[in-house]
Design a protein around this motif. Sequence first.
Motif, PDB file in Angstrom:
ATOM      1  N   LYS A   1      -2.504  61.131  19.599  1.00  0.00           N
ATOM      2  CA  LYS A   1      -3.122  62.184  18.795  1.00  0.00           C
ATOM      3  C   LYS A   1      -4.611  62.160  19.121  1.00  0.00           C
ATOM      4  N   VAL A   2      -5.111  63.271  19.634  1.00  0.00           N
ATOM      5  CA  VAL A   2      -6.485  63.334  20.124  1.00  0.00           C
ATOM      6  C   VAL A   2      -7.462  63.433  18.948  1.00  0.00           C
ATOM      7  N   THR A   3      -8.455  62.562  18.942  1.00  0.00           N
ATOM      8  CA  THR A   3      -9.531  62.657  17.949  1.00  0.00           C
ATOM      9  C   THR A   3     -10.703  63.427  18.558  1.00  0.00           C
ATOM     10  N   ALA A   4     -11.037  63.060  19.791  1.00  0.00           N
ATOM     11  CA  ALA A   4     -12.215  63.640  20.450  1.00  0.00           C
ATOM     12  C   ALA A   4     -11.932  63.791  21.930  1.00  0.00           C
ATOM     13  N   CYS A   5     -12.480  64.857  22.538  1.00  0.00           N
ATOM     14  CA  CYS A   5     -12.363  65.007  23.988  1.00  0.00           C
ATOM     15  C   CYS A   5     -13.671  65.544  24.537  1.00  0.00           C
ATOM     16  N   GLY A   6     -14.303  64.780  25.407  1.00  0.00           N
ATOM     17  CA  GLY A   6     -15.552  65.222  26.027  1.00  0.00           C
ATOM     18  C   GLY A   6     -15.298  66.360  26.996  1.00  0.00           C
ATOM     19  N   VAL A   7     -16.321  67.187  27.179  1.00  0.00           N
ATOM     20  CA  VAL A   7     -16.225  68.293  28.144  1.00  0.00           C
ATOM     21  C   VAL A   7     -17.007  67.887  29.389  1.00  0.00           C
ATOM     22  N   CYS A   8     -16.262  67.526  30.442  1.00  0.00           N
ATOM     23  CA  CYS A   8     -16.862  67.075  31.703  1.00  0.00           C
ATOM     24  C   CYS A   8     -17.007  68.276  32.624  1.00  0.00           C
TER      25      CYS A   8
ATOM     26  N   ARG B   1      -7.984  50.675  26.070  1.00  0.00           N
ATOM     27  CA  ARG B   1      -7.957  50.275  24.660  1.00  0.00           C
ATOM     28  C   ARG B   1      -9.365  50.352  24.109  1.00  0.00           C
ATOM     29  N   LEU B   2      -9.510  51.067  22.990  1.00  0.00           N
ATOM     30  CA  LEU B   2     -10.818  51.172  22.364  1.00  0.00           C
ATOM     31  C   LEU B   2     -10.890  50.190  21.203  1.00  0.00           C
ATOM     32  N   PRO B   3     -11.904  49.335  21.207  1.00  0.00           N
ATOM     33  CA  PRO B   3     -12.007  48.368  20.121  1.00  0.00           C
ATOM     34  C   PRO B   3     -12.053  49.068  18.766  1.00  0.00           C
ATOM     35  N   GLU B   4     -11.379  48.512  17.795  1.00  0.00           N
ATOM     36  CA  GLU B   4     -11.350  49.126  16.472  1.00  0.00           C
ATOM     37  C   GLU B   4     -12.751  49.251  15.905  1.00  0.00           C
ATOM     38  N   GLY B   5     -12.978  50.361  15.221  1.00  0.00           N
ATOM     39  CA  GLY B   5     -14.271  50.523  14.567  1.00  0.00           C
ATOM     40  C   GLY B   5     -15.319  51.204  15.438  1.00  0.00           C
ATOM     41  N   THR B   6     -15.008  51.480  16.715  1.00  0.00           N
ATOM     42  CA  THR B   6     -15.986  52.201  17.532  1.00  0.00           C
ATOM     43  C   THR B   6     -15.894  53.692  17.200  1.00  0.00           C
ATOM     44  N   ASP B   7     -17.004  54.392  17.390  1.00  0.00           N
ATOM     45  CA  ASP B   7     -17.076  55.822  17.080  1.00  0.00           C
ATOM     46  C   ASP B   7     -16.343  56.605  18.182  1.00  0.00           C
ATOM     47  N   PRO B   8     -15.213  57.249  17.846  1.00  0.00           N
ATOM     48  CA  PRO B   8     -14.426  57.915  18.898  1.00  0.00           C
ATOM     49  C   PRO B   8     -15.168  59.076  19.567  1.00  0.00           C
ATOM     50  N   TYR B   9     -16.091  59.711  18.846  1.00  0.00           N
ATOM     51  CA  TYR B   9     -16.817  60.847  19.432  1.00  0.00           C
ATOM     52  C   TYR B   9     -17.821  60.361  20.478  1.00  0.00           C
ATOM     53  N   ALA B  10     -18.512  59.267  20.169  1.00  0.00           N
ATOM     54  CA  ALA B  10     -19.458  58.704  21.136  1.00  0.00           C
ATOM     55  C   ALA B  10     -18.705  58.000  22.261  1.00  0.00           C
ATOM     56  N   MET B  11     -17.501  57.527  21.967  1.00  0.00           N
ATOM     57  CA  MET B  11     -16.725  56.771  22.953  1.00  0.00           C
ATOM     58  C   MET B  11     -16.055  57.680  23.973  1.00  0.00           C
ATOM     59  N   ALA B  12     -15.670  58.901  23.573  1.00  0.00           N
ATOM     60  CA  ALA B  12     -14.918  59.781  24.484  1.00  0.00           C
ATOM     61  C   ALA B  12     -15.584  59.914  25.863  1.00  0.00           C
ATOM     62  N   PRO B  13     -16.891  60.190  25.933  1.00  0.00           N
ATOM     63  CA  PRO B  13     -17.505  60.360  27.264  1.00  0.00           C
ATOM     64  C   PRO B  13     -17.452  59.105  28.143  1.00  0.00           C
ATOM     65  N   ILE B  14     -17.246  57.952  27.544  1.00  0.00           N
ATOM     66  CA  ILE B  14     -17.144  56.727  28.353  1.00  0.00           C
ATOM     67  C   ILE B  14     -15.904  56.789  29.246  1.00  0.00           C
ATOM     68  N   LEU B  15     -14.885  57.552  28.805  1.00  0.00           N
ATOM     69  CA  LEU B  15     -13.615  57.611  29.543  1.00  0.00           C
ATOM     70  C   LEU B  15     -13.751  58.286  30.904  1.00  0.00           C
TER      71      LEU B  15
ATOM     72  N   VAL C   1     -24.553  50.985  25.680  1.00  0.00           N
ATOM     73  CA  VAL C   1     -24.490  52.346  26.211  1.00  0.00           C
ATOM     74  C   VAL C   1     -23.981  53.251  25.103  1.00  0.00           C
ATOM     75  N   LYS C   2     -24.679  54.366  24.863  1.00  0.00           N
ATOM     76  CA  LYS C   2     -24.212  55.291  23.842  1.00  0.00           C
ATOM     77  C   LYS C   2     -24.487  56.723  24.296  1.00  0.00           C
ATOM     78  N   ALA C   3     -23.424  57.491  24.416  1.00  0.00           N
ATOM     79  CA  ALA C   3     -23.573  58.873  24.864  1.00  0.00           C
ATOM     80  C   ALA C   3     -24.355  59.680  23.834  1.00  0.00           C
ATOM     81  N   THR C   4     -25.232  60.540  24.323  1.00  0.00           N
ATOM     82  CA  THR C   4     -25.914  61.520  23.475  1.00  0.00           C
ATOM     83  C   THR C   4     -24.975  62.710  23.370  1.00  0.00           C
ATOM     84  N   ILE C   5     -24.451  62.954  22.179  1.00  0.00           N
ATOM     85  CA  ILE C   5     -23.418  63.990  22.075  1.00  0.00           C
ATOM     86  C   ILE C   5     -23.738  65.050  21.026  1.00  0.00           C
TER      87      ILE C   5
END
Length: 344
Positions: free
Chosen positions: A35-42, A137-151, A311-315
């Motif tokens: 179930k998608v929470t966040a998806c970055g636009v590349c 695997r994303l560590p629990e408690g990380t912000d999924p919106y900031a994490m999406a661009p890491i993918l 590292v933290k994406a500016t989103i």
Amino acid sequence: MTQTMKAAVLHELRTPLKIERVPVPEPGHGDLLIKVTACGVCHSDLHAVDGDWTPLPVIPLIPGHEVAGKVAKVGPGVTGFKVGDEVGVPWMYSSCGQCEFCLAGMETICKSAEATGYTKPGGYAEYLVAPAAYVGRLPEGTDPYAMAPILCAGVTTYRGLKRTGARPGQWVAVVGIGGLGHIAIQYARAMGLRVAAVDVSKEKLDLATSLGAEIVVNGAETDPAAAIQEQIGGTHAAVVTAVAAKAFEQAVLMLRPGGTVAYIGLPGGKSDEIRASISAITNWELSVRGSNVGTRQDLNEAIAFAANGLVKATIRTAELEEINAVFEEMRKGRIVGRVVLKMA
Ligand SMILES: NC(=O)c1ccc[n+]([C@@H]2O[C@H](COP(=O)([O-])OP(=O)(O)OC[C@H]3O[C@@H](n4cnc5c(N)ncnc54)[C@H](O)[C@@H]3O)[C@@H](O)[C@H]2O)c1
Ligand SMILES: [Zn+2]
Ligand SMILES: [Zn+2]
């Protein structure tokens, strides 16, 4: 009765995505339903829509390959995952696992690899299916919106920097400070490198400065290679994430003798060719390398940097319904950082 979900679908190249209801996919053997929470636009999603690359994407297409979400269903044969686990889906949907490249830990160049949001349905949807063996695997408690661009932006620039062989204390030029480039600066800093940032927009260079770039050069105003040669005698390394062929030519000339540039951007189409000086490359023993997304190990490492706050994406978030407007902004080069679609 089959359940349906909302998705943004491309039916014809170079036309707007359509927001539709489509069936929720069923996970096959070895797959997870996510179930998608966040998806970055590349920018690669835009290249797919515009048909910039060969081979073309598989249509109809649901783009999106910077996915952060939660396991909704575990397919048959999957071990080690349970419903609710936080996961990320990268561009590399799967590779064959058996060719000479896969066996050598170079799955990024597997000729049988599948690509999320290009050959397989991606994350511009409420759900997607992905092979458990390739999800991060994303560590629990990380912000999924900031994490999406890491993918994608994260793992890709992290691998690109590694492929330059730059060592702590050395200079790297980051050419193109978009979604990828602004994250590249942060990996470079976390890896102990000194950064010279190049873009053609002042706003992006301001972001680069705020992220720790010591030198910023506006390529729309000055010859960036000449400026970098004059200021520091060239960089040891460069990564190019710009969407313009000229930037790839300039990056070679930013290097100091013995330097390495990793090409990451993929302008495609008519912008797919460059001119380079043979004598500059030969006499100064320069290296030009390609870098294509990252292996699963690169992904794990890239996620760890982000999870540890290095590292933290500016989103900026947007709704799925806004995707065509986001693409328009991206075409014009107006997005600072990354836009992340808010799916949940
Ligand atoms: N190799 C890979 O595995 C891989 C992975 C992801 C993305 N990509 C590609 O990387 C590229 C960048 O993606 P993005 O999402 O960061 O795009 P983006 O649109 O967010 O950023 C592109 C940046 O390039 C800058 N730029 C344009 N012309 C320039 C020039 N002449 N000199 C310097 N900078 C210039 C723009 O101002 C913008 O900041 C795309 O082509 C994308 O397809 C490659
Ligand atoms: Zn991407
Ligand atoms: Zn393979």
